[in-house]
Design a protein around this motif. Structure first.
Motif, mmCIF file in Angstrom:
data_model
loop_
_atom_site.group_PDB
_atom_site.id
_atom_site.type_symbol
_atom_site.label_atom_id
_atom_site.label_comp_id
_atom_site.label_asym_id
_atom_site.label_seq_id
_atom_site.Cartn_x
_atom_site.Cartn_y
_atom_site.Cartn_z
ATOM 1 N N CYS A 164 0.826 -1.201 0.000
ATOM 2 C CA CYS A 164 0.000 0.000 0.000
ATOM 3 C C CYS A 164 0.865 1.258 0.000
ATOM 4 C CB CYS A 164 -0.915 -0.017 1.227
ATOM 5 S SG CYS A 164 -1.983 1.409 1.345
ATOM 6 N N THR A 165 0.589 2.147 -0.952
ATOM 7 C CA THR A 165 1.270 3.440 -0.984
ATOM 8 C C THR A 165 0.224 4.535 -0.978
ATOM 9 O OG1 THR A 165 1.323 3.486 -3.391
ATOM 10 C CG2 THR A 165 3.269 2.587 -2.280
ATOM 11 N N GLY A 166 0.650 5.730 -0.669
ATOM 12 C CA GLY A 166 -0.263 6.868 -0.663
ATOM 13 C C GLY A 166 0.527 8.158 -0.595
ATOM 14 N N TRP A 167 -0.189 9.260 -0.619
ATOM 15 C CA TRP A 167 0.428 10.586 -0.571
ATOM 16 C C TRP A 167 -0.057 11.324 0.668
ATOM 17 C CZ3 TRP A 167 -0.792 8.044 -4.929
ATOM 18 C CH2 TRP A 167 0.143 8.023 -5.961
ATOM 19 N N LEU A 168 0.842 12.080 1.295
ATOM 20 C CA LEU A 168 0.426 12.924 2.408
ATOM 21 C C LEU A 168 -0.470 14.025 1.866
ATOM 22 C CD1 LEU A 168 3.692 13.316 4.500
ATOM 23 C CD2 LEU A 168 1.664 11.975 5.059
ATOM 24 N N LYS A 169 -1.574 14.242 2.527
ATOM 25 C CA LYS A 169 -2.538 15.240 2.086
ATOM 26 C C LYS A 169 -1.884 16.622 1.983
ATOM 27 C CE LYS A 169 -6.893 17.379 3.362
ATOM 28 N NZ LYS A 169 -7.876 17.566 4.412
ATOM 29 N N SER A 170 -1.037 16.958 2.944
ATOM 30 C CA SER A 170 -0.405 18.281 2.948
ATOM 31 C C SER A 170 0.501 18.455 1.730
ATOM 32 C CB SER A 170 0.378 18.504 4.230
ATOM 33 O OG SER A 170 1.352 17.500 4.399
ATOM 34 N N GLU A 171 1.248 17.400 1.341
ATOM 35 C CA GLU A 171 2.122 17.486 0.173
ATOM 36 C C GLU A 171 1.311 17.609 -1.112
ATOM 37 O OE1 GLU A 171 4.807 14.185 0.166
ATOM 38 O OE2 GLU A 171 5.880 14.901 1.945
ATOM 39 N N PHE A 172 0.230 16.841 -1.202
ATOM 40 C CA PHE A 172 -0.626 16.916 -2.387
ATOM 41 C C PHE A 172 -1.234 18.303 -2.520
ATOM 42 C CE2 PHE A 172 -4.988 16.742 -4.032
ATOM 43 C CZ PHE A 172 -4.697 16.473 -5.359
ATOM 44 N N GLU A 173 -1.752 18.852 -1.414
ATOM 45 C CA GLU A 173 -2.374 20.176 -1.477
ATOM 46 C C GLU A 173 -1.358 21.265 -1.795
ATOM 47 O OE1 GLU A 173 -4.623 20.431 2.153
ATOM 48 O OE2 GLU A 173 -6.333 19.418 1.223
ATOM 49 N N ALA A 174 -0.123 21.111 -1.311
ATOM 50 C CA ALA A 174 0.930 22.071 -1.656
ATOM 51 C C ALA A 174 1.222 22.003 -3.153
ATOM 52 C CB ALA A 174 2.196 21.787 -0.853
ATOM 53 N N TRP A 175 1.275 20.791 -3.706
ATOM 54 C CA TRP A 175 1.483 20.628 -5.150
ATOM 55 C C TRP A 175 0.340 21.285 -5.918
ATOM 56 C CZ3 TRP A 175 -1.774 18.107 -8.583
ATOM 57 C CH2 TRP A 175 -1.303 18.009 -9.888
ATOM 58 N N LEU A 176 -0.878 21.047 -5.465
ATOM 59 C CA LEU A 176 -2.055 21.593 -6.138
ATOM 60 C C LEU A 176 -2.020 23.124 -6.135
ATOM 61 C CD1 LEU A 176 -4.524 20.424 -7.527
ATOM 62 C CD2 LEU A 176 -5.737 20.541 -5.362
ATOM 63 N N ARG A 177 -1.644 23.720 -5.002
ATOM 64 C CA ARG A 177 -1.560 25.184 -4.916
ATOM 65 C C ARG A 177 -0.437 25.735 -5.792
ATOM 66 N NH1 ARG A 177 -2.674 24.008 0.436
ATOM 67 N NH2 ARG A 177 -0.474 24.064 0.974
ATOM 68 N N SER A 178 0.587 24.927 -6.061
ATOM 69 C CA SER A 178 1.722 25.401 -6.863
ATOM 70 C C SER A 178 1.430 25.385 -8.362
ATOM 71 C CB SER A 178 2.955 24.540 -6.588
ATOM 72 O OG SER A 178 2.821 23.269 -7.216
ATOM 73 N N ARG A 179 0.345 24.768 -8.758
ATOM 74 C CA ARG A 179 0.016 24.689 -10.181
ATOM 75 C C ARG A 179 -0.332 26.072 -10.702
ATOM 76 N NH1 ARG A 179 2.416 21.122 -12.104
ATOM 77 N NH2 ARG A 179 1.078 21.106 -13.905
ATOM 78 N N PRO A 180 0.121 26.400 -11.929
ATOM 79 C CA PRO A 180 -0.168 27.734 -12.475
ATOM 80 C C PRO A 180 -1.649 27.887 -12.811
ATOM 81 C CG PRO A 180 0.981 26.379 -14.095
ATOM 82 C CD PRO A 180 0.939 25.598 -12.814
ATOM 83 N N ARG A 181 -2.121 29.106 -12.685
ATOM 84 C CA ARG A 181 -3.497 29.430 -13.068
ATOM 85 C C ARG A 181 -3.547 29.660 -14.575
ATOM 86 N NH1 ARG A 181 -7.241 29.062 -8.852
ATOM 87 N NH2 ARG A 181 -6.046 29.327 -6.943
ATOM 88 N N VAL A 182 -4.674 29.335 -15.190
ATOM 89 C CA VAL A 182 -4.843 29.569 -16.620
ATOM 90 C C VAL A 182 -5.891 30.641 -16.852
ATOM 91 C CG1 VAL A 182 -4.107 27.267 -17.304
ATOM 92 C CG2 VAL A 182 -6.494 27.677 -16.804
ATOM 93 N N SER A 183 -5.784 31.322 -17.978
ATOM 94 C CA SER A 183 -6.724 32.413 -18.246
ATOM 95 C C SER A 183 -7.982 31.941 -18.952
ATOM 96 C CB SER A 183 -6.036 33.497 -19.078
ATOM 97 O OG SER A 183 -5.555 32.936 -20.283
ATOM 98 N N THR A 184 -7.932 30.769 -19.596
ATOM 99 C CA THR A 184 -9.114 30.251 -20.288
ATOM 100 C C THR A 184 -9.316 28.797 -19.916
ATOM 101 O OG1 THR A 184 -7.855 29.524 -22.202
ATOM 102 C CG2 THR A 184 -8.735 31.777 -22.262
ATOM 103 N N ILE A 185 -10.454 28.266 -20.264
ATOM 104 C CA ILE A 185 -10.758 26.880 -19.925
ATOM 105 C C ILE A 185 -9.892 25.917 -20.720
ATOM 106 C CG2 ILE A 185 -12.579 25.116 -20.045
ATOM 107 C CD1 ILE A 185 -14.570 27.288 -19.354
ATOM 108 N N THR A 186 -9.434 26.281 -21.904
ATOM 109 C CA THR A 186 -8.616 25.379 -22.712
ATOM 110 C C THR A 186 -7.216 25.218 -22.150
ATOM 111 O OG1 THR A 186 -7.890 27.194 -24.125
ATOM 112 C CG2 THR A 186 -9.846 25.966 -24.825
ATOM 113 N N GLY A 187 -6.818 26.078 -21.201
ATOM 114 C CA GLY A 187 -5.518 25.952 -20.569
ATOM 115 C C GLY A 187 -4.415 26.721 -21.252
ATOM 116 N N LYS A 188 -4.751 27.542 -22.217
ATOM 117 C CA LYS A 188 -3.729 28.313 -22.938
ATOM 118 C C LYS A 188 -3.706 29.747 -22.484
ATOM 119 C CE LYS A 188 -3.968 25.313 -26.874
ATOM 120 N NZ LYS A 188 -4.207 25.173 -28.266
#
Length: 111
Positions: A87-111
């Motif tokens: 069994c493997t898994g991810w720490l919730k805090s690490e996953f949420e930090a990764w999620l917050r680090s993702r860049p924001r996009v200006s349109t729904i297509t991601g460009k």
């Protein structure tokens, strides 16, 4: 006593309402607020270190299992931790930090 009658929880021989009254008598009305706030912080701390499995990561990120594994291999996603032999898994805090680090996009297509 009837089955549907419940006794209040007693910890250390003191009923919950007595503990609160004792604390307020000793420390004033702010003691109750301080205790609640401290407990909320502890709950938050333990919730942040929860382990998320692959299915939960897929659901929260919207990314497939294979893509997650490719991202781990390339270093673009946090590495999982070994919970047990199978069994493997991810720490919730690490996953949420990764999620917050993702860049924001200006349109729904991601460009």
């Amino acid at each position: 006593m009837k089955r549907d009658e419940r006794k209040p929880a007693v910890i250390a021989g003191i009923r919950p309402e007595s503990r609160r009254e004792s604390l307020i008598a000793l420390y004033g009305p702010e003691a109750g607020r301080w205790i609640v706030s401290s407990l909320n912080r502890l709950i938050q701390l333990f919730d942040d270190e929860r382990v998320l499995d692959t299915q939960e990561i897929e659901a929260r990120s919207g990314v497939s299992r294979r893509t997650i594994l490719r991202m781990v291999e390339s270093g673009d996603f946090p590495s999982p931790i070994l919970v047990s032999d199978n069994c493997t898994g991810w720490l919730k805090s690490e996953f949420e930090a990764w999620l917050r680090s993702r860049p924001r996009v200006s349109t729904i297509t991601g460009k």
